[in-house]
Enzyme design. Structure first.
Site, PDB file in Angstrom:
ATOM      1  N   GLU A  68       0.971  -1.304  -0.040  1.00 34.50           N
ATOM      2  CA  GLU A  68      -0.370   0.596  -0.054  1.00 34.50           C
ATOM      3  C   GLU A  68       0.996   0.977  -0.108  1.00 34.50           C
ATOM      4  O   GLU A  68       2.208   0.954   0.518  1.00 34.50           O
ATOM      5  CB  GLU A  68      -1.055  -0.101   1.545  1.00 34.50           C
ATOM      6  CG  GLU A  68      -2.105   1.583   1.185  1.00 34.50           C
ATOM      7  CD  GLU A  68      -2.825   0.907   0.367  1.00 34.50           C
ATOM      8  OE1 GLU A  68      -2.345   2.490  -0.455  1.00 34.50           O
ATOM      9  OE2 GLU A  68      -3.379   0.733   0.028  1.00 34.50           O
ATOM     10  N   ASP A 117      -7.681   1.493  -7.646  1.00 35.23           N
ATOM     11  CA  ASP A 117      -8.707   2.910  -8.878  1.00 35.23           C
ATOM     12  C   ASP A 117      -8.920   2.430 -10.459  1.00 35.23           C
ATOM     13  O   ASP A 117      -7.671   2.225 -10.630  1.00 35.23           O
ATOM     14  CB  ASP A 117      -7.618   4.089  -8.661  1.00 35.23           C
ATOM     15  CG  ASP A 117      -7.986   5.623  -8.653  1.00 35.23           C
ATOM     16  OD1 ASP A 117      -8.315   5.062  -9.566  1.00 35.23           O
ATOM     17  OD2 ASP A 117      -7.954   6.524  -7.806  1.00 35.23           O
ATOM     18  N   LYS A 121     -10.433   8.595 -16.380  1.00 34.59           N
ATOM     19  CA  LYS A 121      -9.653   9.352 -18.301  1.00 34.59           C
ATOM     20  C   LYS A 121      -8.577   8.229 -19.073  1.00 34.59           C
ATOM     21  O   LYS A 121      -7.244   8.074 -18.106  1.00 34.59           O
ATOM     22  CB  LYS A 121      -9.366  10.568 -17.729  1.00 34.59           C
ATOM     23  CG  LYS A 121     -10.211  11.392 -16.415  1.00 34.59           C
ATOM     24  CD  LYS A 121      -9.442  13.120 -15.873  1.00 34.59           C
ATOM     25  CE  LYS A 121     -10.376  13.621 -15.868  1.00 34.59           C
ATOM     26  NZ  LYS A 121      -9.927  15.058 -15.206  1.00 34.59           N
TER      27      LYS A 121
END
Length: 210
Positions: A68, A117, A121
């Site tokens: 992470e 995530d 775009k």
């Protein structure tokens, strides 16, 4: 997943170095962090840690590593690991772009990508964890028979992942367009999974190998 910045986060993590490597001091030597030499399963992007800590508790015969980048999120994972007394779980504060610098070739048996995530775009597609640049790293660190497991509620990211894994020549072992329709008892719901499922979102999953 982003959390409010905690100025004391690194101090907290530094106090629990038996659970977490915050300075990459065990680069290419993660096995030395474990009490037993066992197969290594890797989660890239731990979220709040429910998935990997539950998995580690269920499978003491496997060593788990959680990567992470967000130190604030990692606090929650460390807290869970301490509470559950997991000696088969190690955490690494690491940018996923540098996996190959941290793990040895053929060192990992299984990789989990949970609710990554989506970077919607087009100009950000190289940041998606199923982009070919990441797949190249996974192929290097995974064993020959290693498995990549990916789960998301984002249809666009799932379709992107199917396309890129296929173009990379990967073999699909499972493509599930509704994980919760006939949910396996082996499915561990992440915090994000509960959140998105409660909104009526479908949960998609794939398993593939190189």
């Amino acid at each position: 997943m982003r959390m409010r910045n905690k100025p004391w986060a690194l101090d907290f993590l530094s106090e629990h170095k038996s659970f977490i490597d915050i300075d990459e001091s065990h680069q290419l030597d993660i096995t030395s962090r474990f009490k037993k030499q066992q197969p290594i399963h890797l989660e890239i992007g731990t979220g709040m840690g429910r998935f990997i800590t539950t998995l580690a508790k269920r499978h003491p015969e496997i060593n788990f590593v959680g990567v992470e980048l967000d130190k604030n999120i990692m606090i929650r994972v460390v807290e869970k690991a301490i509470e559950m007394e997991l000696d088969n779980l190690q955490l690494v504060l690491l940018d996923a772009n540098h996996l190959r610098d941290y793990f040895n070739a053929d060192e990992v048996s299984h990789i989990y990508l949970n609710f990554s995530d989506p970077w919607p775009k087009n100009r950000h597609e190289k940041r998606r964890l199923t982009h070919k640049n990441f797949l190249k790293q996974y192929k290097e660190i995974l064993k020959v028979d290693g498995m990549l497991q990916f789960k998301t509620d984002n249809r666009g990211l799932f379709e992107f992942s199917l396309e890129h894994l296929n173009n990379f020549g990967m073999k699909f072992h499972e493509i599930n367009l509704n994980v919760h329709e006939m949910e396996s008892p082996e499915n561990i719901r992440t915090e994000y999974e509960d959140k998105f499922s409660s909104r009526g979102n479908l949960i998609y999953q794939l398993k593939a190998s190189f």
